[in-house]
Design an enzyme around this catalytic site. Structure first.
Site, short mmCIF file in Angstrom:
data_model
loop_
_atom_site.label_atom_id
_atom_site.label_comp_id
_atom_site.label_asym_id
_atom_site.label_seq_id
_atom_site.Cartn_x
_atom_site.Cartn_y
_atom_site.Cartn_z
CB ALA A 30 -0.61 0.25 1.35
CG ASN A 57 1.00 -6.47 7.48
OD1 ASN A 57 1.70 -6.94 8.17
ND2 ASN A 57 -0.60 -6.20 7.56
CG HIS A 105 -0.09 4.07 3.88
ND1 HIS A 105 -0.42 3.72 5.24
CD2 HIS A 105 -0.93 4.00 3.24
CE1 HIS A 105 -1.16 2.69 4.80
NE2 HIS A 105 -1.10 2.46 4.02
#
Ligand SMILES: NC(=O)C1=CN([C@@H]2O[C@H](COP(=O)(O)OP(=O)(O)OC[C@H]3O[C@@H](n4cnc5c(N)ncnc54)[C@H](OP(=O)(O)O)[C@@H]3O)[C@@H](O)[C@H]2O)C=CC1
Ligand SMILES: O=C([O-])CC(=O)C(=O)O
Length: 268
Positions: free
Chosen positions: A123, A190, A218
């Site tokens: 991601a 993760n 993120h």
């Protein structure tokens, strides 16, 4: 190849293979609830694919590559054994690899069997540059992740003292080290483990819950001798599992294309 985990990421991979977008030969699917695999398999009219609820069944189908898209627990339970058989593994639940005991067991097994572990960017973006920078040394890595508050386990939030019902704006719910974060939030962060493995530095993590957030965001800062890198990704959540970004599944599918198909490789 075989896939462990017929959830959000597994489904995208199966569909990509069924449509010929990813040219891997699928031989087995496995999940705790194997009916999830059989329903996806029949949805795509897949033939000759073993539907499994345990690893023996999956190994019997003789895959040359196994994708783990299940959970950190699944990495611990199955990955060393698969590698021991000389079978390469793609790991999505990367957080498990920040466990010192498990990663040394995996490294030992890999040394003997020569099987390889592949970790997709998942991601996030920019791991190519982070890996390059690590060659001259990295001083600091920070990950700031923001997700909708619904994406976090309520019991974990309560344990951290978050007044879940009264969070109305973006709120810092965790600040600490990557190795602790992946244990507290095994289904949310993760990506920080991929960042840790690429940089060779344990990142500092800040996790924010935002009741208004529509994206999984993120933000990454990496400071090294050769560069200062700022990365920000705003990901559309997967419709089947909003904790997971759709980009993570696309990244895994792209890695499979590289592993199963021949062609020019772009990026490092
Ligand atoms: N590296 C990255 O960038 C990213 C990694 N992830 C991680 O990837 C993994 C897969 O994500 P996603 O597809 O969204 O998850 P889902 O929960 O949608 O699907 C996972 C499936 O695997 C099953 N499963 C869990 N543990 C086991 C096990 N031990 N043996 C067999 N089956 C098991 C689950 O069953 P059940 O529902 O019963 O638990 C579920 O059906 C997760 O660990 C997730 O946190 C996600 C996003 C980004
Ligand atoms: O998909 C994401 O945005 C990140 C995620 O869940 C993880 O890293 O576990």
């Amino acid at each position: 190849m075989a896939i462990i985990g017929c959830g959000a990421i597994g489904s995208v991979l199966i569909e990509a293979i069924a449509r010929g977008v990813v040219k891997c030969k699928l031989v087995a699917l496995m999940d705790i609830a194997s009916e999830k695999c059989s329903s996806i398999s029949s949805m795509h009219s897949l033939e000759g694919v073993a539907i499994c609820s345990d690893l023996d069944c999956l190994l019997k189908a003789s895959p040359t590559l196994v994708v783990e898209a299940a959970s950190q627990e699944a990495v611990k339970m199955y990955v060393p054994r698969v590698l021991e058989m000389g079978i390469d593994v793609v790991v999505l639940s990367v957080g498990a690899l920040l466990d010192e005991k498990l990663i040394s067991e995996i490294r030992k097994v890999m040394g003997l069997s020569k099987a390889r572990v592949y970790i997709p960017s998942g991601a996030i973006a920019g791991l190519d540059a982070v890996k390059a920078l690590s060659l001259t040394g990295i001083d600091r890595v920070v990950l700031k992740t923001t997700k909708n508050i619904r994406s976090f386990d309520r019991n974990t939030l309560r344990k951290l003292g978050v007044d879940v019902e009264n969070v109305k704006t973006k709120t810092l719910i965790y600040s600490g080290k990557a190795s602790e974060a992946v244990k507290l939030f095994p289904a949310n962060i993760n990506v920080v483990a991929a960042l840790a493995l690429a940089s060779g530095v344990e990142p500092n993590v800040e996790i924010y819950a935002d009741p208004m957030a529509m994206h999984n965001i993120h933000e990454i800062i990496v400071e090294g001798k050769a560069s200062k890198i700022f990365i920000r990704v705003e990901n559309v959540p997967h419709t089947q599992n909003p904790r997971t970004s759709y980009l993570a599944a696309l990244s895994a599918a792209t890695l499979l294309k590289k592993l199963c198909e021949e062609g020019v490789e772009v990026g490092t």
